[in-house]
Design an enzyme around this catalytic site. Structure first.
Site, PDB file in Angstrom:
ATOM      1  N   ASP A 176       5.585 -14.238  11.078  1.00 32.57           N
ATOM      2  CA  ASP A 176       4.299 -14.747  10.607  1.00 32.57           C
ATOM      3  C   ASP A 176       3.217 -13.685  10.830  1.00 32.57           C
ATOM      4  O   ASP A 176       2.671 -13.557  11.931  1.00 32.57           O
ATOM      5  CB  ASP A 176       3.991 -16.034  11.394  1.00 32.57           C
ATOM      6  CG  ASP A 176       2.706 -16.707  10.957  1.00 32.57           C
ATOM      7  OD1 ASP A 176       1.884 -16.053  10.289  1.00 32.57           O
ATOM      8  OD2 ASP A 176       2.515 -17.881  11.298  1.00 32.57           O
ATOM      9  N   HIS A 202      -3.221  10.088   0.097  1.00 35.17           N
ATOM     10  CA  HIS A 202      -3.208   8.911  -0.788  1.00 35.17           C
ATOM     11  C   HIS A 202      -3.028   9.309  -2.241  1.00 35.17           C
ATOM     12  O   HIS A 202      -2.454   8.575  -3.031  1.00 35.17           O
ATOM     13  CB  HIS A 202      -4.549   8.159  -0.671  1.00 35.17           C
ATOM     14  CG  HIS A 202      -4.573   7.194   0.476  1.00 35.17           C
ATOM     15  ND1 HIS A 202      -5.623   6.371   0.721  1.00 35.17           N
ATOM     16  CD2 HIS A 202      -3.665   6.912   1.427  1.00 35.17           C
ATOM     17  CE1 HIS A 202      -5.377   5.634   1.780  1.00 35.17           C
ATOM     18  NE2 HIS A 202      -4.194   5.949   2.231  1.00 35.17           N
ATOM     19  N   GLU A 234       0.851  -1.206   0.000  1.00 32.82           N
ATOM     20  CA  GLU A 234       0.000   0.000   0.000  1.00 32.82           C
ATOM     21  C   GLU A 234       0.877   1.243   0.000  1.00 32.82           C
ATOM     22  O   GLU A 234       1.695   1.454   0.911  1.00 32.82           O
ATOM     23  CB  GLU A 234      -0.937  -0.021   1.222  1.00 32.82           C
ATOM     24  CG  GLU A 234      -1.976   1.075   1.157  1.00 32.82           C
ATOM     25  CD  GLU A 234      -3.006   0.982   2.274  1.00 32.82           C
ATOM     26  OE1 GLU A 234      -3.359  -0.138   2.697  1.00 32.82           O
ATOM     27  OE2 GLU A 234      -3.467   2.049   2.721  1.00 32.82           O
TER      28      GLU A 234
HETATM   29  C1  MEV Z   1      -5.985   2.593   5.126  1.00 32.94           C
HETATM   30  O1  MEV Z   1      -5.067   1.625   4.695  1.00 32.94           O
HETATM   31  C2  MEV Z   1      -6.009   2.667   6.633  1.00 32.94           C
HETATM   32  C3  MEV Z   1      -7.062   3.618   7.196  1.00 32.94           C
HETATM   33  O2  MEV Z   1      -8.355   3.285   6.699  1.00 32.94           O
HETATM   34  C4  MEV Z   1      -7.003   3.467   8.701  1.00 32.94           C
HETATM   35  C5  MEV Z   1      -8.090   4.218   9.433  1.00 32.94           C
HETATM   36  O3  MEV Z   1      -9.166   4.469   8.866  1.00 32.94           O
HETATM   37  O4  MEV Z   1      -7.852   4.548  10.613  1.00 32.94           O
HETATM   38  C6  MEV Z   1      -6.798   5.038   6.794  1.00 32.94           C
END
Ligand code: MEV
Length: 435
Positions: A296, A393, A86
């Protein structure tokens, strides 16, 4: 070959034979498999090591190996290796690590590293008799597996406790031997399972020797470690003066911001939908380090989620406290990690990761992993309660779209500028490149 026929002996075939079979049963052109070779290592010795890790290995599946700098954990600075697909996780971890670096860093404490194993069995005989014999049975079980635990004892580990649990009120005739292990620097799954299987045999033998008609009165169902490790816990927190949040509180006062942050976490304490996503934000960081160090991650996730639901209600693994002018964000998380054994010294990058971390003990690694989890959730909740998650993002999303459309470096640079205040979508990027 017909698709309705199962394949016998697939593992014994050479790689090209394996591919031929797949080609004969799918619509994939054989040329498409050339990519497998592109991901194989030139270094045949290391490739061989990787091939031997699993069955039917035909290539390597690469994921980015990244480093998050500036992690201050218990007063020591770390570069934290992370393996994750990610895009924003490493940036989020690094941003949080930098924010907390001069604010006391992450403070972590390992409560225990106890792991649990179980021998499950049915006993149709007299329950009282079984219970009264259990001290003798226990001795026999310990003696039966003692030879397997020499290494663990050398590292100050071993069996800590053995108890008999009567589950007959829930499941007819069902009992369990629950064994607690101190595994020291090993995660311990293999050794625990070997010990349990030895114990299962010893239990069977004991029944056979001591109870008449024993064969008909018992049945060993299975022997296996439990991934629920509610004692193998690490607690980690970050804390600062509320005024110190001014740097990130945006239009809100630091106190208003702290309260909004707390509300976001409190919601995850009462609502399973938010709790699951919130905890996923923790595991973004946790899994990435667990994977990088050859541990793991399924075990670590499984125990985290069962722990989150231990009171019959799945909730957040973190809490926020606002008290006496201080803001504290804390994580309490179970995990079973090792820094010896398993993949930790088999996979060259796992070994490097542990070297970068300064060859930590299992406890030190637990502290670092917890810090990574707390860092990621801190960044996530911070973004969610301020600019929203998409802003951060989008930088990565834009880059991914540009790459998928084969944009040049020059186009990427122009796009970054162009999309600063515009909505990123596949279509809008396509239009930008076409213009
Ligand atoms: C995304 O990978 C993770 C989030 O959804 C975590 C959250 O909402 O606290 C941004």
């Amino acid at each position: 070959m017909s698709n309705s026929q199962y394949i016998n002996g697939f593992s014994k075939l050479s790689n090209s034979e394996k591919i031929s079979i797949i080609v004969s049963r799918t619509n994939i052109a054989i040329e498409q498999f050339n990519v497998l070779n592109q991901f194989k290592l030139q270094n045949t010795e290391i490739q061989k090591q990787l091939d031997e890790i699993s069955e039917n290995v035909v290539s390597n599946y690469m994921l980015p190996f990244s480093i998050a700098p500036n992690f201050m954990v218990n007063g020591k600075a770390y570069f934290v290796p992370m393996v994750i697909e990610e895009s924003s996780v490493v940036a989020a971890a690094s941003a949080a690590a930098k924010f907390w670096f001069n604010r006391g860093g992450f403070v972590a404490k390992v409560i225990s590293t106890i792991k649990i194993g179980q021998v499950h069995f049915n006993w149709l005989g007299n329950s009282k008799q079984l219970k009264s014999e259990f001290e003798n049975i226990k001795e026999r079980l310990i003696a039966s597996s003692s030879h397997l635990l020499e290494n663990m004892r050398r590292r100050n580990g071993g069996i800590v406790d053995i108890e008999l649990i009567d589950f007959t009120n829930k499941l007819e005739n069902y009992y369990q031997v629950r064994v607690k292990f101190e595994t020291a620097d090993a995660m311990g799954a293999n050794i625990i399972n070997s010990v349990l299987e030895e114990m299962a045999q010893a239990l069977k033998q004991y029944f056979f020797e001591h109870f008449s008609d024993a064969e008909s009165e018992y049945d060993i169902v299975m022997a296996i470690l439990s991934n629920h490790t509610p004692e193998s816990i690490v607690e980690c927190y970050v804390e600062c003066d509320i005024d110190d949040l001014a740097e990130i509180s945006g239009e809100l006062s630091p106190m208003e911001y702290a309260q909004k942050f707390k509300l976001a976490v409190d919601i995850a304490n009462i609502d399973i939908y938010r709790a699951t996503t919130h905890n996923k934000g923790i595991y973004n960081g946790v899994d990435a380090v667990v994977l990088a160090t050859g541990n793991d991650f399924r075990a670590v996730e499984a125990c985290g989620h069962s722990y989150a639901a231990r009171n019959g209600h799945y909730k957040s693994l973190t809490t926020v406290d606002i008290d006496k002018g201080k803001f504290r964000y804390a994580l309490r998380i179970p995990m079973a990690l090792g820094t010896v054994g398993g993949l930790t010294n088999l996979h060259p990058l796992a070994k490097l990761s542990l070297d970068i971390l300064g060859k930590p003990s299992a406890k030190e690694l637990m502290a670092i992993v917890a810090a990574a989890g707390l860092a990621n959730t801190f960044s996530a909740v911070r973004a969610l309660t301020t600019s929203g998650i998409q802003k951060g993002h989008m930088r990565f999303h834009l880059n991914n779209i540009l790459s998928s459309l084969n944009a040049t470096n020059e186009q990427k640079e122009r796009a970054e500028e162009y999309f600063k205040n515009r909505k990123v979508s596949h279509k809008s990027v396509q239009e930008f490149l076409g213009s």
